[in-house]
Design an enzyme around this catalytic site. Structure first.
Site, PDB file in Angstrom:
ATOM      1  N   ASP A   1       0.879  -1.237  -0.107  1.00  6.88           N
ATOM      2  CA  ASP A   1      -0.046   0.148   0.122  1.00  6.88           C
ATOM      3  C   ASP A   1       0.911   1.305  -0.039  1.00  6.88           C
ATOM      4  O   ASP A   1       0.584   2.201  -0.651  1.00  6.88           O
ATOM      5  CB  ASP A   1      -0.889  -0.014   1.306  1.00  6.88           C
ATOM      6  CG  ASP A   1      -1.483  -1.335   1.288  1.00  6.88           C
ATOM      7  OD1 ASP A   1      -2.661  -1.546   0.553  1.00  6.88           O
ATOM      8  OD2 ASP A   1      -1.206  -2.231   2.091  1.00  6.88           O
TER       9      ASP A   1
ATOM     10  N   HIS B 244      -5.012  -3.274   5.964  1.00  6.44           N
ATOM     11  CA  HIS B 244      -4.710  -3.576   4.343  1.00  6.44           C
ATOM     12  C   HIS B 244      -5.962  -4.015   3.626  1.00  6.44           C
ATOM     13  O   HIS B 244      -6.464  -4.907   3.642  1.00  6.44           O
ATOM     14  CB  HIS B 244      -3.446  -4.644   4.388  1.00  6.44           C
ATOM     15  CG  HIS B 244      -3.487  -5.183   2.876  1.00  6.44           C
ATOM     16  ND1 HIS B 244      -3.121  -4.344   1.843  1.00  6.44           N
ATOM     17  CD2 HIS B 244      -3.667  -6.262   2.178  1.00  6.44           C
ATOM     18  CE1 HIS B 244      -3.064  -4.981   0.709  1.00  6.44           C
ATOM     19  NE2 HIS B 244      -3.423  -6.237   0.909  1.00  6.44           N
TER      20      HIS B 244
HETATM   21  P1  NAD Z   1      -1.650 -18.528  -4.458  1.00  6.62           P
HETATM   22  O1  NAD Z   1      -2.993 -19.168  -4.471  1.00  6.62           O
HETATM   23  O2  NAD Z   1      -1.049 -18.409  -5.869  1.00  6.62           O
HETATM   24  O3  NAD Z   1      -0.708 -19.451  -3.602  1.00  6.62           O
HETATM   25  C1  NAD Z   1      -1.056 -19.810  -2.502  1.00  6.62           C
HETATM   26  C2  NAD Z   1      -0.156 -20.894  -2.048  1.00  6.62           C
HETATM   27  O4  NAD Z   1      -0.439 -21.379  -0.563  1.00  6.62           O
HETATM   28  C3  NAD Z   1      -0.732 -22.316  -2.649  1.00  6.62           C
HETATM   29  O5  NAD Z   1       0.479 -22.673  -3.232  1.00  6.62           O
HETATM   30  C4  NAD Z   1      -1.187 -23.013  -1.870  1.00  6.62           C
HETATM   31  O6  NAD Z   1      -1.090 -24.480  -2.003  1.00  6.62           O
HETATM   32  C5  NAD Z   1      -0.386 -22.594  -0.408  1.00  6.62           C
HETATM   33  N1  NAD Z   1      -1.031 -22.827   0.945  1.00  6.62           N
HETATM   34  C6  NAD Z   1      -2.462 -22.887   1.096  1.00  6.62           C
HETATM   35  N2  NAD Z   1      -2.593 -23.275   2.253  1.00  6.62           N
HETATM   36  C7  NAD Z   1      -1.492 -23.513   2.841  1.00  6.62           C
HETATM   37  C8  NAD Z   1      -1.141 -23.834   4.284  1.00  6.62           C
HETATM   38  N3  NAD Z   1      -2.037 -24.240   5.199  1.00  6.62           N
HETATM   39  N4  NAD Z   1       0.255 -24.037   4.525  1.00  6.62           N
HETATM   40  C9  NAD Z   1       1.368 -23.759   3.457  1.00  6.62           C
HETATM   41  N5  NAD Z   1       0.952 -23.338   2.308  1.00  6.62           N
HETATM   42  C10 NAD Z   1      -0.510 -23.360   1.980  1.00  6.62           C
HETATM   43  O7  NAD Z   1      -1.808 -17.117  -3.740  1.00  6.62           O
HETATM   44  P2  NAD Z   1      -0.843 -15.963  -3.761  1.00  6.62           P
HETATM   45  O8  NAD Z   1      -1.306 -14.976  -4.950  1.00  6.62           O
HETATM   46  O9  NAD Z   1       0.654 -16.336  -3.656  1.00  6.62           O
HETATM   47  O10 NAD Z   1      -1.484 -15.063  -2.351  1.00  6.62           O
HETATM   48  C11 NAD Z   1      -1.278 -15.786  -1.175  1.00  6.62           C
HETATM   49  C12 NAD Z   1      -1.889 -14.797  -0.215  1.00  6.62           C
HETATM   50  O11 NAD Z   1      -1.224 -13.473  -0.325  1.00  6.62           O
HETATM   51  C13 NAD Z   1      -3.352 -14.735  -0.476  1.00  6.62           C
HETATM   52  O12 NAD Z   1      -4.119 -14.546   0.679  1.00  6.62           O
HETATM   53  C14 NAD Z   1      -3.565 -13.274  -1.164  1.00  6.62           C
HETATM   54  O13 NAD Z   1      -4.572 -12.477  -0.820  1.00  6.62           O
HETATM   55  C15 NAD Z   1      -2.295 -12.585  -0.076  1.00  6.62           C
HETATM   56  N6  NAD Z   1      -1.829 -11.267  -0.579  1.00  6.62           N
HETATM   57  C16 NAD Z   1      -1.498 -10.478   0.413  1.00  6.62           C
HETATM   58  C17 NAD Z   1      -1.015  -9.259  -0.049  1.00  6.62           C
HETATM   59  C18 NAD Z   1      -0.793  -8.174   1.056  1.00  6.62           C
HETATM   60  O14 NAD Z   1      -0.278  -7.002   0.751  1.00  6.62           O
HETATM   61  N7  NAD Z   1      -1.082  -8.305   2.438  1.00  6.62           N
HETATM   62  C19 NAD Z   1      -0.666  -8.901  -1.441  1.00  6.62           C
HETATM   63  C20 NAD Z   1      -0.923  -9.893  -2.500  1.00  6.62           C
HETATM   64  C21 NAD Z   1      -1.642 -11.122  -1.761  1.00  6.62           C
HETATM   65  C1  LMR Z   2      -3.523  -6.542  -2.839  1.00  9.24           C
HETATM   66  O1  LMR Z   2      -3.585  -5.488  -2.293  1.00  9.24           O
HETATM   67  O2  LMR Z   2      -3.156  -6.286  -4.137  1.00  9.24           O
HETATM   68  C2  LMR Z   2      -3.686  -8.124  -2.330  1.00  9.24           C
HETATM   69  O3  LMR Z   2      -3.957  -7.865  -0.864  1.00  9.24           O
HETATM   70  C3  LMR Z   2      -4.489  -8.927  -2.993  1.00  9.24           C
HETATM   71  C4  LMR Z   2      -6.139  -8.517  -2.814  1.00  9.24           C
HETATM   72  O4  LMR Z   2      -6.677  -9.277  -2.576  1.00  9.24           O
HETATM   73  O5  LMR Z   2      -6.162  -7.416  -3.079  1.00  9.24           O
END
Ligand code: NAD
Ligand code: LMR
Length: 323
Positions: free
Chosen positions: A158, A186
């Site tokens: 952010d 967030h």
């Molecule tokens: P993705 O679906 O590509 O990958 C998630 C991975 O987590 C998968 O490989 C899945 O098998 C694994 N997983 C699920 N449960 C698990 C567990 N109990 N233990 C270990 N691994 C597990 O998703 P992504 O795009 O990599 O996003 C991951 C997370 O990050 C999502 O919740 C997304 O919303 C979040 N995210 C947060 C931010 C932020 O700024 N905070 C930004 C982007 C994404």
């Molecule tokens: C983001 O801010 O891009 C991540 O938290 C993914 C989402 O769900 O928006």
């Protein structure tokens, strides 16, 4: 030679695929440091994880010590110096991040319990999986052995978005901007705050832009950028998220001269309710943060600070059975 162990959960997922290669670029730690990567994912993702491991090996990184792929939390977390909790379900178009709470919260409870059981109390934990602030609260609750200051949630994406949009608006490069912070959750209630912004180290720039543009364009644009990316890409941000995780970790490892935004356990600073993970302006040095107190908060800002606090309290109410 020094060895640092970094654990990444969700290591077969999209964010990890961008993150791992950045972490091994050799710029995060002093030259003589080798990195052991502990990559955790669920059994269904083990084949993909093996492919990721092969690709890391194929990069022949100088900074790499070894790679462990596992589905076992004791193996992944034990001895770790930094744990990046990425593994969780991402949202899809039309969802709010808080809609993920009930699906993802249990993951963070189990991982919190395991971190408490297997980790040294010097470990640093960064929560990325959404909704990141409330997942961090769950982790913190289940890690009584680990100082709560060692657990932070990602707000850097952010902050980076806000800096980039603001810099482009006033026609300067991003590194010219400092003291731009993001308060709260967030989520779409976060408050990107330009009140104290400096441009090239000089104060008093913000009043020039404290205009309708800030209220009607800048703030909602930053608040909703995640949804905008999902709309365009068809899936949630991954490369920019990974870059932000790198920046966040870099601040912890190497400190920062700027004000930084991270979700941290609130203890009533700025009259924000305790027992929520809220993003405050922080100074970061020697792997520790301090909340920067007594900064100017414009009257208009108070309603934003309260709205995002209210949402975090509501999220906490939803998962209260897990605390
Ligand atoms: P993705 O679906 O590509 O990958 C998630 C991975 O987590 C998968 O490989 C899945 O098998 C694994 N997983 C699920 N449960 C698990 C567990 N109990 N233990 C270990 N691994 C597990 O998703 P992504 O795009 O990599 O996003 C991951 C997370 O990050 C999502 O919740 C997304 O919303 C979040 N995210 C947060 C931010 C932020 O700024 N905070 C930004 C982007 C994404
Ligand atoms: C983001 O801010 O891009 C991540 O938290 C993914 C989402 O769900 O928006």
């Amino acid at each position: 030679m020094k060895k640092t162990i970094i654990t990444i959960t969700g290591a077969a997922g999209n964010i990890a695929y961008s993150l791992i290669f950045r972490l091994l670029s050799g710029q995060l730690f002093p030259k003589n440091t080798k990195i052991q990567l502990n990559l955790l994912d669920v059994p269904e993702s083990s084949k993909i994880l093996q492919g990721v491991k092969y690709e890391i090996e194929d990069c022949a990184f100088e900074s790499l010590d070894s790679i462990i792929t596992t589905e076992n939390m004791e193996v992944a977390f034990g001895d770790s110096d930094y744990i990046l909790l990425v593994g969780a379900k991402p949202r899809i178009k039309g969802m709010q991040r808080s809609d993920l709470l009930l699906d993802n919260a249990n993951i963070f409870k189990k991982q919190g319990i395991a971190i408490n059981q297997y980790c040294r109390n010097s470990v640093r934990v960064i929560v990325v999986g959404n909704p990141a602030n409330t997942n961090a609260l769950i982790v913190s609750h289940h890690t009584p052995k680990i100082p709560s200051e060692n657990i932070t949630s990602l707000m850097r994406l952010d902050q980076n978005r806000a800096k980039s949009i603001f810099a482009s608006k006033i026609n300067v490069s991003v590194p010219s901007i400092s003291r731009l912070i993001v308060w709260g959750n967030h989520s779409a209630t976060q408050f990107p705050d330009i009140t104290n912004v400096q441009v090239d180290g000089l104060d008093n720039f913000s009043h020039k832009y404290n205009s309708d543009w800030v209220k009607d364009d800048f703030i909602p644009r930053v608040q909703n950028r995640g949804a905008e990316i999902i709309d365009y890409r068809g899936k949630s941000s991954a490369a920019s998220a990974a870059s932000a995780v790198y920046d966040h970790l870099n601040c912890i490892v190497n400190g920062s001269d700027d004000w930084e935004s991270m979700g941290v356990l609130s203890s009533n600073t700025y009259n924000i309710s305790s027992e929520i993970f809220y993003s405050f302006p922080l100074s970061i040095n020697n792997k520790n943060y301090k909340i920067i107190e007594n900064i100017d908060i414009a009257d208009l800002s108070l309603s934003y600070l309260k709205a995002t606090e209210k949402e975090l309290i509501h999220e906490r109410d939803i998962i209260k059975d897990l605390l």
